[in-house]
Motif scaffolding. Structure first.
Motif, PDB file in Angstrom:
ATOM      1  N   GLY A   1       0.899  -0.965   0.154  1.00 20.94           N
ATOM      2  CA  GLY A   1      -0.098  -0.027  -0.234  1.00 20.94           C
ATOM      3  C   GLY A   1       0.763   1.297   0.079  1.00 20.94           C
ATOM      4  O   GLY A   1       1.054   2.102  -1.030  1.00 20.94           O
ATOM      5  N   LYS A   2       1.750   0.964   0.798  1.00 22.47           N
ATOM      6  CA  LYS A   2       2.564   2.418   1.166  1.00 22.47           C
ATOM      7  C   LYS A   2       4.012   1.735   1.046  1.00 22.47           C
ATOM      8  O   LYS A   2       4.558   1.459   2.130  1.00 22.47           O
ATOM      9  CB  LYS A   2       1.675   3.100   2.315  1.00 22.47           C
ATOM     10  CG  LYS A   2       0.889   3.877   2.445  1.00 22.47           C
ATOM     11  CD  LYS A   2       0.866   4.644   3.539  1.00 22.47           C
ATOM     12  CE  LYS A   2      -0.372   5.778   3.794  1.00 22.47           C
ATOM     13  NZ  LYS A   2      -0.788   5.377   4.992  1.00 22.47           N
TER      14      LYS A   2
ATOM     15  N   GLY B   1       7.990   1.539   1.606  1.00 20.97           N
ATOM     16  CA  GLY B   1       8.513   2.408   2.542  1.00 20.97           C
ATOM     17  C   GLY B   1      10.234   1.684   2.585  1.00 20.97           C
ATOM     18  O   GLY B   1       9.943   0.466   1.615  1.00 20.97           O
TER      19      GLY B   1
END
Length: 95
Positions: free
Chosen positions: A52-53, A55
Motif C-alpha cells: 500500500g505504502k 517504505g
C-alpha cells in the motif's frame, strides 16, 4: 561471454556452425528470457496488490501477502504451462 553468444557461437572448433549447438543455445536463451519475464510480471503484480505504502521495510501482512501472491502466481503459471505443453504434444501427434 560465458554461457552466452560469444564469437564461437555454434562453432564446432573447425570454424563450421553446428546447428544443434545453435539450437540448444537459442533454447537456453529463450528459457532465461521466459524466466526473467515471469519474475518481472510476478513482482509487478504482487507489488501492486500487496504494498500500500512503499517504505523501508515490509510489515508482516505485506510479507504474507507477497508470499501468498507469488505462490498463487507460480501455481497458475505452472497450470497454464502444463496445459499448453499438453496441447502442443497432442497437436504434434495429430500432424
Amino acid at each position: 561471454m560465458e554461457g552466452g553468444f560469444g564469437s564461437d557461437f555454434g562453432s564446432s572448433g573447425s570454424g563450421k556452425l553446428d546447428p544443434g549447438v545453435i539450437m540448444e543455445q537459442v533454447k537456453v536463451q529463450i528459457a532465461v528470457a521466459n524466466a526473467q519475464e515471469l519474475l518481472q510480471r510476478m513482482t509487478d503484480k504482487c507489488f501492486r496488490k500487496c504494498i500500500g505504502k512503499p517504505g523501508g521495510s515490509l510489515d508482516n501482512s505485506e510479507q504474507k501477502c507477497i508470499a501468498m501472491c507469488m505462490d498463487r502466481y507460480m501455481d497458475a503459471w505452472n497450470t497454464v504451462s502444463r496445459a499448453y505443453n499438453s496441447r502442443l504434444q497432442r497437436e504434434r501427434a495429430n500432424m
